[in-house]
Scaffold this active site. Structure first.
Site, PDB file in Angstrom:
ATOM      1  N   CYS A 134       0.400   3.433   2.982  1.00 48.40           N
ATOM      2  CA  CYS A 134       0.992   2.756   4.137  1.00 48.40           C
ATOM      3  C   CYS A 134       2.499   2.982   4.181  1.00 48.40           C
ATOM      4  O   CYS A 134       3.081   3.182   5.240  1.00 48.40           O
ATOM      5  CB  CYS A 134       0.692   1.259   4.079  1.00 48.40           C
ATOM      6  SG  CYS A 134      -1.061   0.860   4.018  1.00 48.40           S
ATOM      7  N   CYS A 184      -7.334  21.949   7.229  1.00 52.81           N
ATOM      8  CA  CYS A 184      -7.324  22.562   5.888  1.00 52.81           C
ATOM      9  C   CYS A 184      -5.962  22.399   5.211  1.00 52.81           C
ATOM     10  O   CYS A 184      -4.941  22.876   5.709  1.00 52.81           O
ATOM     11  CB  CYS A 184      -7.684  24.038   6.021  1.00 52.81           C
ATOM     12  SG  CYS A 184      -7.386  25.025   4.553  1.00 52.81           S
ATOM     13  N   CYS A 242       0.836  -1.211   0.000  1.00 52.72           N
ATOM     14  CA  CYS A 242       0.000   0.000   0.000  1.00 52.72           C
ATOM     15  C   CYS A 242       0.868   1.258   0.000  1.00 52.72           C
ATOM     16  O   CYS A 242       1.698   1.463   0.894  1.00 52.72           O
ATOM     17  CB  CYS A 242      -0.908  -0.031   1.224  1.00 52.72           C
ATOM     18  SG  CYS A 242      -1.692   1.563   1.594  1.00 52.72           S
ATOM     19  N   CYS A 297      -4.331  25.675   4.275  1.00 58.13           N
ATOM     20  CA  CYS A 297      -3.829  26.354   5.471  1.00 58.13           C
ATOM     21  C   CYS A 297      -2.460  25.793   5.865  1.00 58.13           C
ATOM     22  O   CYS A 297      -1.548  26.536   6.240  1.00 58.13           O
ATOM     23  CB  CYS A 297      -4.812  26.194   6.630  1.00 58.13           C
ATOM     24  SG  CYS A 297      -6.461  26.842   6.298  1.00 58.13           S
TER      25      CYS A 297
END
Length: 342
Positions: free
Chosen positions: A51, A158, A48, A161
């Site tokens: 991962c 966010c 993955c 942000c």
């Protein structure tokens, strides 16, 4: 009743014998989990991609709570290998997958904060230094906006942000010496508003998000002369009328410099303290030698490059260095006329 928290996305397992993350299999799972200690269990698949990205962070998480192994368990399960029966038991059918009990970020601080909140155990992660920008809340907002202030309204989840934060930190550091031009933040949504000192009706900032964009905007709004990266710009402390006179003074013969000095004193009476550095340089040259300008400029440049003084002192030195350049540089207006004639 077993007490554990599942994190269904995780890391490529590095076979490191000194790891503080426990490897769980069907053979040892029940001996580790549900034995009176809360556990953060990571279900992963070696192939993955997400991962793999989390792997080093999860190892750091284990190290961060290594001192509290008697209070909390940091563990992982290869749910596509030896731990596949455990993955099936706890409903892991794809990778990555998030358990409803963990919905925060996959960074070290978020994971550690989750464990502290759920288990009451603090990590050994050193807290970051305080930000350069002002952190506002309902109690401090009204006092701060009495000044010129750029406020970012952000949220921890966010993405935009998070991307803005390091840039905003640099801008805040650059304007830290300016007492009447504040860079601040308040937890809300990713919006920036500027509050001027004389008008508290905010102006929405819709400019660029680079450090250069913010510095230019604040200099225009606050009347400051800050530079990208910190410190003052090359124009700080310069006076147009004195620049022209300074260059003329430097290029003139020694016999006529005294009359120019007297002219500068007359200008200084109207210009005030801002002209003191020009007057001082003229006095040094008249009472000494022309070499003063070159030697002093070199000395100040060395100090500025080292940057081992306080921001206020560096600002003072930068202004002196800028004024010294006015004596040796061609005045801008004159240079512009010559360029237009070519």
């Amino acid at each position: 009743m077993r007490s554990f928290f599942s994190l269904f996305s995780a890391a490529l397992i590095a076979a490191v014998s000194a790891s503080n993350v426990i490897d769980l299999t069907p053979d040892n799972f029940d001996q580790v989990v549900g034995k009176g200690k809360p556990a953060l269990v990571e279900f992963f698949a070696p192939w993955c991609g997400h991962c793999k990205n989390l792997a080093p962070v999860y190892e750091q998480l284990g190290d961060a709570f290594a001192h509290a192994k008697d209070k909390v368990v940091i563990a992982k399960v290869d749910a596509d290998g030896a731990g596949k029966p455990l993955g099936q038991k706890y409903g892991v059918t794809g990778f990555p997958r998030k358990d409803e009990k963990y919905e925060s970020g996959r960074d070290l601080d978020s994971l550690a904060g989750f464990i502290t909140k759920k288990a009451g155990v603090k990590s050994n992660i050193k807290p970051p230094p305080p930000p350069a920008f002002e952190v506002l809340d309902v109690h401090t907002f009204d006092d701060i906006v009495l000044k010129n202030v750029l406020v970012s309204f952000t949220a921890p989840w966010c993405g935009h942000c998070k991307k803005l934060k390091p840039i905003y930190e640099k801008v805040a550091a650059a304007f830290k010496p300016e007492s009447n031009c504040v860079v601040a933040n308040i937890g809300s949504f990713p919006t920036l508003k500027f509050f001027s000192a004389d008008n508290k009706e905010p102006e929405t900032y819709d400019g660029g998000r680079s450090e250069e964009d913010f510095v230019k905007f604040l200099n225009e709004k606050c009347g400051t002369q800050r530079a990208v990266g910190g410190g003052l710009s090359d124009e700080a402390g310069r006076l147009v009328d004195f620049d022209a006179l300074a260059n003329k003074f430097f290029t003139s013969a020694a016999g006529v410099r005294d009359s120019m000095y007297q002219e500068a004193l007359t200008l200084a009476a109207a210009a005030g303290p801002a002209s003191k550095h020009y007057i001082r340089v003229m006095e040094k040259v008249i009472n000494g030698t022309e070499e003063y300008i070159q030697k002093e400029a070199k000395r100040l440049t060395t100090i500025l490059e080292k940057r081992n003084l306080s921001p206020q002192k560096l600002d003072e030195i930068k202004i002196k260095a800028n004024v010294l350049r006015a004596f040796t540089e061609k005045p801008k207006e004159k240079a512009s006329r010559e360029e237009s004639e070519l």
